[in-house]
Enzyme design. Structure first.
Site, PDB file in Angstrom:
ATOM      1  CD  GLN A 145      -5.722 -76.924 -33.201  1.00 59.72           C
ATOM      2  OE1 GLN A 145      -6.537 -77.113 -34.099  1.00 59.72           O
ATOM      3  NE2 GLN A 145      -4.429 -77.100 -33.378  1.00 59.72           N
ATOM      4  N   GLY A 202      -0.091 -73.984 -28.793  1.00 56.34           N
ATOM      5  CA  GLY A 202      -0.232 -72.528 -28.729  1.00 56.34           C
ATOM      6  C   GLY A 202       1.147 -71.951 -28.422  1.00 56.34           C
ATOM      7  CG  ASP A 261       1.924 -70.604 -33.991  1.00 53.32           C
ATOM      8  OD1 ASP A 261       0.729 -70.360 -34.253  1.00 53.32           O
ATOM      9  OD2 ASP A 261       2.298 -71.450 -33.157  1.00 53.32           O
ATOM     10  NE  ARG A 264       3.546 -77.983 -32.762  1.00 49.82           N
ATOM     11  CZ  ARG A 264       2.312 -77.483 -32.805  1.00 49.82           C
ATOM     12  NH1 ARG A 264       1.716 -77.106 -31.680  1.00 49.82           N
ATOM     13  NH2 ARG A 264       1.675 -77.365 -33.943  1.00 49.82           N
ATOM     14  CG  ASN A 312      -2.644 -68.084 -36.168  1.00 46.00           C
ATOM     15  OD1 ASN A 312      -2.095 -68.452 -35.138  1.00 46.00           O
ATOM     16  ND2 ASN A 312      -3.961 -68.029 -36.267  1.00 46.00           N
ATOM     17  CE  LYS A 313      -2.998 -74.926 -35.870  1.00 49.45           C
ATOM     18  NZ  LYS A 313      -1.937 -75.970 -36.123  1.00 49.45           N
TER      19      LYS A 313
HETATM   20  O1  MRU Z   1      -0.897 -76.194 -33.611  1.00 42.47           O
HETATM   21  P1  MRU Z   1      -1.266 -75.264 -32.489  1.00 42.47           P
HETATM   22  O2  MRU Z   1      -2.549 -75.614 -31.822  1.00 42.47           O
HETATM   23  O3  MRU Z   1      -0.117 -75.091 -31.512  1.00 42.47           O
HETATM   24  O4  MRU Z   1      -1.476 -73.858 -33.189  1.00 42.47           O
HETATM   25  C1  MRU Z   1      -1.822 -72.767 -32.379  1.00 42.47           C
HETATM   26  C2  MRU Z   1      -2.088 -71.535 -33.135  1.00 42.47           C
HETATM   27  O5  MRU Z   1      -1.988 -71.487 -34.338  1.00 42.47           O
HETATM   28  C3  MRU Z   1      -2.417 -70.319 -32.325  1.00 42.47           C
HETATM   29  O6  MRU Z   1      -3.279 -69.479 -33.029  1.00 42.47           O
HETATM   30  C4  MRU Z   1      -1.116 -69.558 -32.044  1.00 42.47           C
HETATM   31  O7  MRU Z   1      -0.164 -70.390 -31.459  1.00 42.47           O
HETATM   32  C5  MRU Z   1      -1.336 -68.374 -31.207  1.00 42.47           C
HETATM   33  S1  MRU Z   1      -1.623 -68.841 -29.551  1.00 42.47           S
HETATM   34  C6  MRU Z   1      -1.808 -67.523 -28.558  1.00 42.47           C
END
Ligand code: MRU
Length: 360
Positions: free
Chosen positions: A210, A62, A251, A103, A261-262
């Site tokens: 997630q 996140g 992100d 990342r 985003n994801k």
């Molecule tokens: O791969 P992740 O679990 O780090 O991805 C997280 C996301 O895509 C969240 O939606 C994003 O970081 C926003 S968190 C407030």
């Protein structure tokens, strides 16, 4: 549930925290999100490169939580490095580079590292204990500001949530993904706190799950009505007219309002457009990257094959067969009804851009 044991009240302001710092022992304390929802286990890290590995391996994830973790890792560096000004700055620079590479998509990581490195430069001449205190103060400020930002964007977003709404969200943009409270889940929490009757459909979020493992767990703790759907069910519920509102985190938000985003977020945005449902994003301003002009310029993390080919130790795809795993996608600004931040709201679908919210 293993309790979070700290010498101070958690900065998350909650009964669980994605990440905290323990100044008594010089440790970064992280809830191991790989084990949720079946086990609640806190890991303790004493070295910045261990924190970098934890970020890469998704112990913490996140965008805002990753940034806070990196900030605390640089506090660890200040705890360890007792040499002169030059040695301190060198050690900070090396740790910053390792952490920054953990990342690539979440811009909060680079943002937090830059802010901590600025602090390192301004306190490098202090004694080692004073340097440590000053670095800790800055990291804690980043953490506290993130919680306050989540609450502010949550209140703002909640005003736009219909009274009796079914909301779909993707991945986890909750307390576990932030300093506490959450961005997208902050909007849902604030709407609930404002007395609105909310039901949440949480996309499972293949491949890392997630939504199923984290979002559902968080909302269940708060007694918010939640059901998990697999990602390919969203279209069915849109077509049935069961979805009133979408809210997700981000992100990285480019200068033109494109939103990374994801992976799978773009699918939802396209569905929302087709079904005339608002598609909204909640994110702190630390997620906005005004130096990236548009979504095509956002680096997309490519994760290992086995995260798709296996679930735990169960093999889904036979050895030798390739799998693709882009971890994020980009939703074009034209599909984004609103972005809620702690500084206010913009409407990218109407041509508004994040620069509008930059302090004058
Ligand atoms: O791969 P992740 O679990 O780090 O991805 C997280 C996301 O895509 C969240 O939606 C994003 O970081 C926003 S968190 C407030």
């Amino acid at each position: 549930m293993q309790m979070l044991e700290l010498s101070h009240a958690p900065l998350s302001e909650a009964s669980y925290s994605a990440v905290e710092f323990e100044p008594e022992t010089g440790e970064v304390v992280m809830l191991d999100q790989r084990l949720l929802p079946t086990r609640v286990v806190y890991n303790r890290y004493k070295k910045p490169d261990e924190v970098a590995v934890a970020i890469r391996d998704l112990v913490v994830r996140g965008a805002p939580a990753i940034g806070i973790s990196a900030a605390y890792a640089l506090v660890l560096q200040a705890w360890i490095e007792k040499g002169d000004q030059r040695a301190f700055l060198l050690a900070n620079g090396v740790a910053a580079r390792i952490l920054g590479a953990a990342r690539p998509t979440a811009v909060n990581l680079g943002w937090a590292i830059a802010r901590m490195s600025k602090q390192a430069a301004s306190v490098a001449g202090f004694s080692p204990p004073e340097r440590f205190e000053a670095m800790l103060r800055e990291a804690e400020a980043i953490h506290r500001e993130d919680v306050q930002a989540c609450k502010a964007m949550g209140r703002l977003g909640a005003e736009h949530v219909p009274q009796d709404a079914t909301i779909v969200t993707h991945c986890n943009a909750g307390a576990l993904a932030t300093g506490g409270y959450g961005t997208a889940l902050g909007v849902i929490r604030a709407a609930t706190e404002a007395g609105k009757k909310i039901k949440v459909l949480a996309d499972e979020t293949r491949p890392y799950l997630q939504g199923a493992r984290l979002t559902a767990w968080e909302l269940y703790q708060d007694n918010i009505d939640v059901e998990v759907i697999t990602d390919n069910m969203a279209a069915y519920f849109f077509q049935k007219g069961e979805i009133d509102f979408c809210v997700v985190g981000s992100d990285r938000i480019a200068a033109n309002g494109d939103v990374a985003n994801k992976i799978g977020t773009y699918n939802l945005a396209v569905l929302a457009k087709e079904h005339h449902v608002p598609f909204t994003v909640a994110a702190p301003f630390s997620t906005v990257d005004l130096s990236t002009p548009n979504g095509a310029m956002i680096p997309i993390e490519q994760r290992p094959r086995d995260e798709v080919a296996k679930i735990g130790t169960t093999v889904l795809v036979a050895d030798g067969i390739g799998c693709r795993h882009p971890a994020f996608d980009v939703t074009p600004a034209r599909l984004v009804t609103a972005i809620y931040t702690e500084r206010g709201m913009i409407q990218p679908c109407k041509g508004e851009t994040p620069a509008m919210l930059r302090p004058q």
